[in-house]
Design an enzyme around this catalytic site. Structure first.
Site, PDB file in Angstrom:
ATOM      1  N   TRP A 103     -36.330  74.246  69.039  1.00 42.44           N
ATOM      2  CA  TRP A 103     -35.299  73.990  68.149  1.00 42.44           C
ATOM      3  C   TRP A 103     -35.734  72.147  67.647  1.00 42.44           C
ATOM      4  O   TRP A 103     -35.503  72.080  66.754  1.00 42.44           O
ATOM      5  CB  TRP A 103     -33.974  73.988  68.701  1.00 42.44           C
ATOM      6  CG  TRP A 103     -33.518  75.490  68.958  1.00 42.44           C
ATOM      7  CD1 TRP A 103     -33.024  76.175  69.748  1.00 42.44           C
ATOM      8  CD2 TRP A 103     -33.041  76.105  67.546  1.00 42.44           C
ATOM      9  NE1 TRP A 103     -32.704  77.600  69.568  1.00 42.44           N
ATOM     10  CE2 TRP A 103     -32.960  77.564  68.188  1.00 42.44           C
ATOM     11  CE3 TRP A 103     -33.298  76.051  66.203  1.00 42.44           C
ATOM     12  CZ2 TRP A 103     -32.535  78.569  67.446  1.00 42.44           C
ATOM     13  CZ3 TRP A 103     -33.009  77.146  65.529  1.00 42.44           C
ATOM     14  CH2 TRP A 103     -32.587  78.383  66.022  1.00 42.44           C
ATOM     15  N   ASP A 173     -28.521  67.385  69.155  1.00 43.10           N
ATOM     16  CA  ASP A 173     -28.186  68.665  68.685  1.00 43.10           C
ATOM     17  C   ASP A 173     -27.662  69.193  70.007  1.00 43.10           C
ATOM     18  O   ASP A 173     -28.577  69.331  70.708  1.00 43.10           O
ATOM     19  CB  ASP A 173     -29.514  69.535  68.445  1.00 43.10           C
ATOM     20  CG  ASP A 173     -29.170  70.995  68.073  1.00 43.10           C
ATOM     21  OD1 ASP A 173     -28.004  71.377  68.403  1.00 43.10           O
ATOM     22  OD2 ASP A 173     -30.110  71.552  67.491  1.00 43.10           O
ATOM     23  N   LYS A 197     -22.631  79.405  69.562  1.00 38.90           N
ATOM     24  CA  LYS A 197     -22.994  79.433  70.941  1.00 38.90           C
ATOM     25  C   LYS A 197     -21.985  79.280  71.890  1.00 38.90           C
ATOM     26  O   LYS A 197     -21.991  80.183  72.766  1.00 38.90           O
ATOM     27  CB  LYS A 197     -24.273  78.542  71.397  1.00 38.90           C
ATOM     28  CG  LYS A 197     -25.430  78.245  70.056  1.00 38.90           C
ATOM     29  CD  LYS A 197     -26.259  79.509  70.365  1.00 38.90           C
ATOM     30  CE  LYS A 197     -27.075  79.551  68.993  1.00 38.90           C
ATOM     31  NZ  LYS A 197     -27.767  78.538  68.582  1.00 38.90           N
TER      32      LYS A 197
HETATM   33  C1  LIG Z   1     -28.857  78.195  67.651  1.00 41.18           C
HETATM   34  C2  LIG Z   1     -29.351  76.888  67.487  1.00 41.18           C
HETATM   35  C3  LIG Z   1     -29.719  76.188  66.403  1.00 41.18           C
HETATM   36  C4  LIG Z   1     -29.443  77.061  65.004  1.00 41.18           C
HETATM   37  O1  LIG Z   1     -28.255  77.441  64.658  1.00 41.18           O
HETATM   38  P1  LIG Z   1     -27.842  78.169  63.297  1.00 41.18           P
HETATM   39  O2  LIG Z   1     -26.451  77.973  63.380  1.00 41.18           O
HETATM   40  O3  LIG Z   1     -28.312  79.577  63.422  1.00 41.18           O
HETATM   41  O4  LIG Z   1     -28.517  77.350  62.211  1.00 41.18           O
HETATM   42  C5  LIG Z   1     -30.186  74.975  66.286  1.00 41.18           C
HETATM   43  N1  LIG Z   1     -30.294  74.312  67.381  1.00 41.18           N
HETATM   44  C6  LIG Z   1     -30.019  74.813  68.590  1.00 41.18           C
HETATM   45  C7  LIG Z   1     -30.096  74.188  69.928  1.00 41.18           C
HETATM   46  C8  LIG Z   1     -29.342  76.027  68.726  1.00 41.18           C
HETATM   47  O5  LIG Z   1     -29.317  76.464  69.802  1.00 41.18           O
END
Ligand SMILES: *Cc1c(COP(=O)(O)O)cnc(C)c1O
Length: 361
Positions: A103, A173, A197
């Site tokens: 990511w 993030d 998540k």
């Molecule tokens: C799943 C995830 C993303 C992407 O998320 P989307 O909502 O599918 O764009 C970005 N960063 C991390 C750490 C993730 O686990």
């Protein structure tokens, strides 16, 4: 009520707390006397405005978000933030990124389209199985921010301590660890998380951003991509993801009720310990991440053979433990044990794996 639900170890979208799903079920046809489902409401209706306001306030209470931070609900998932961050925050056209897995790599690729990216530390040398030392990074004076992916969902690492940014703005993030433990928001310039998540349904990102980072000199940027647009309009410049806001709001209230993020952390540590203790004692399975950097949320693990890994995936699925296959980019196995995964689910999976190991000696 028994719905024959299984223990779902998906990395996302993922499990939600059952009491929340039940509440949503009960309100599906008629939300609190409004005569309609939340899906059918105008986002400008007072009844929905209240839902959105309460969701924001409950999140502020949970995380202790200071008044000088805005909370924004934006669409486009976490992925759109890979672009919005450099577009909005690169004043000098330069930023420092730490590369710890899939990511952060994606975020780096997007930022490079906007400006200069300095990768000040990386764990690529060992297939992203640890978090590099970030106590003394080489950060140019004019770098606009330092970027981290605080929990790498695919590779399963997390920061034991935040990087020393030497006074620079920290952008994080937190998609796969959001609300998993207390967070000192003022350590960051911006935190963001795709909600699917650890919180609610897919399709929305929550951005927590310090007000002074929101610029009003970006008229040339598409209006939807400016943080200012969302901040000035209480996240309702256009129709927001009303359903996600509603469901997330329910989860915030649920977290407050069970004792907040301190209690959530206690439960998550307890769950993760059950899993990691098993991996450390097993002769067949082992964790792939350095012990000090292990994620509380995503646990990648392997056996010594890809065939056996595949066999485990099949056997666990048949037994009612779904989504244990590792991400296609890394293989092996991965158990995502987010907030809503009960301790009983982790214990049951560990018991199953123990038995599998006994039977396959
Ligand atoms: C799943 C995830 C993303 C992407 O998320 P989307 O909502 O599918 O764009 C970005 N960063 C991390 C750490 C993730 O686990």
């Amino acid at each position: 009520m028994n719905y024959d639900r299984i223990y779902n170890f998906s990395a996302g979208p993922a499990m939600m707390p059952e009491p929340v799903l039940e509440e949503i079920r009960d309100e599906m046809l008629n939300y609190q006397g409004s005569g309609m489902c939340v899906m059918e409401m105008s986002h400008r209706a007072p009844v929905f405005e209240k839902i959105a306001k309460e969701a924001e306030q409950d999140l502020r209470d949970l995380m202790g978000i200071p008044d000088n931070y805005k909370v924004l609900f934006i669409q486009g998932g976490a992925t759109l933030q890979f672009s919005m961050i450099p577009m909005n925050l690169m004043k000098n056209g330069k930023a420092v990124y730490i590369e710890t897995g899939a990511w952060s790599k994606k975020a780096i690729a997007e930022a490079k389209k906007v400006g200069e990216v300095i990768v000040a530390a990386s764990s690529k040398d060992k297939n992203y199985s640890y978090v590099p030392d970030c106590s003394d990074l080489d950060i140019p004076e004019d770098a606009d921010y330092v970027y981290i992916c605080e929990n790498e969902t695919i590779h399963g690492s997390t920061y034991p301590v935040l990087p020393n940014t030497k006074g620079h703005v920290l952008v994080s993030d937190q998609s796969s660890m959001f609300l998993s433990k207390p967070c000192n928001v003022s350590d960051y310039g911006m935190i963001y998380a795709g909600v699917q998540k650890n919180v609610g349904p897919a399709g929305m990102v929550i951005v927590i951003i310090r007000e002074d980072l929101i610029r009003d000199d970006l008229d040339n940027l598409p209006i939807y991509l400016q943080y200012k647009t969302h901040a000035d309009n209480d996240s309702m410049y256009n129709t927001p993801n009303c359903w996600a806001i509603y469901c997330c709001g329910k989860v915030f209230k649920y977290l407050k009720k069970i004792g907040g993020l301190t209690e959530m952390q206690r439960r998550n540590e307890e769950k993760a310990k059950i899993f990691y203790d098993f991996l450390d004692s097993s002769k067949m399975f082992r964790g792939t991440v350095a012990k000090k950097d292990r994620s509380l949320m995503n646990v990648p693990f392997v056996t010594d053979s890809a065939e056996l890994d595949a066999e485990v995936v099949k056997a666990t699925k048949a037994a009612g433990y779904d989504n244990l296959k590792g991400h296609r980019s890394v293989g092996g196995l991965r158990a995502s044990i987010y907030n809503a995964m009960p301790k009983e689910g982790v214990q049951a999976l560990v018991d199953f794996l123990k038995k599998f190991e006994q039977e396959h000696k």
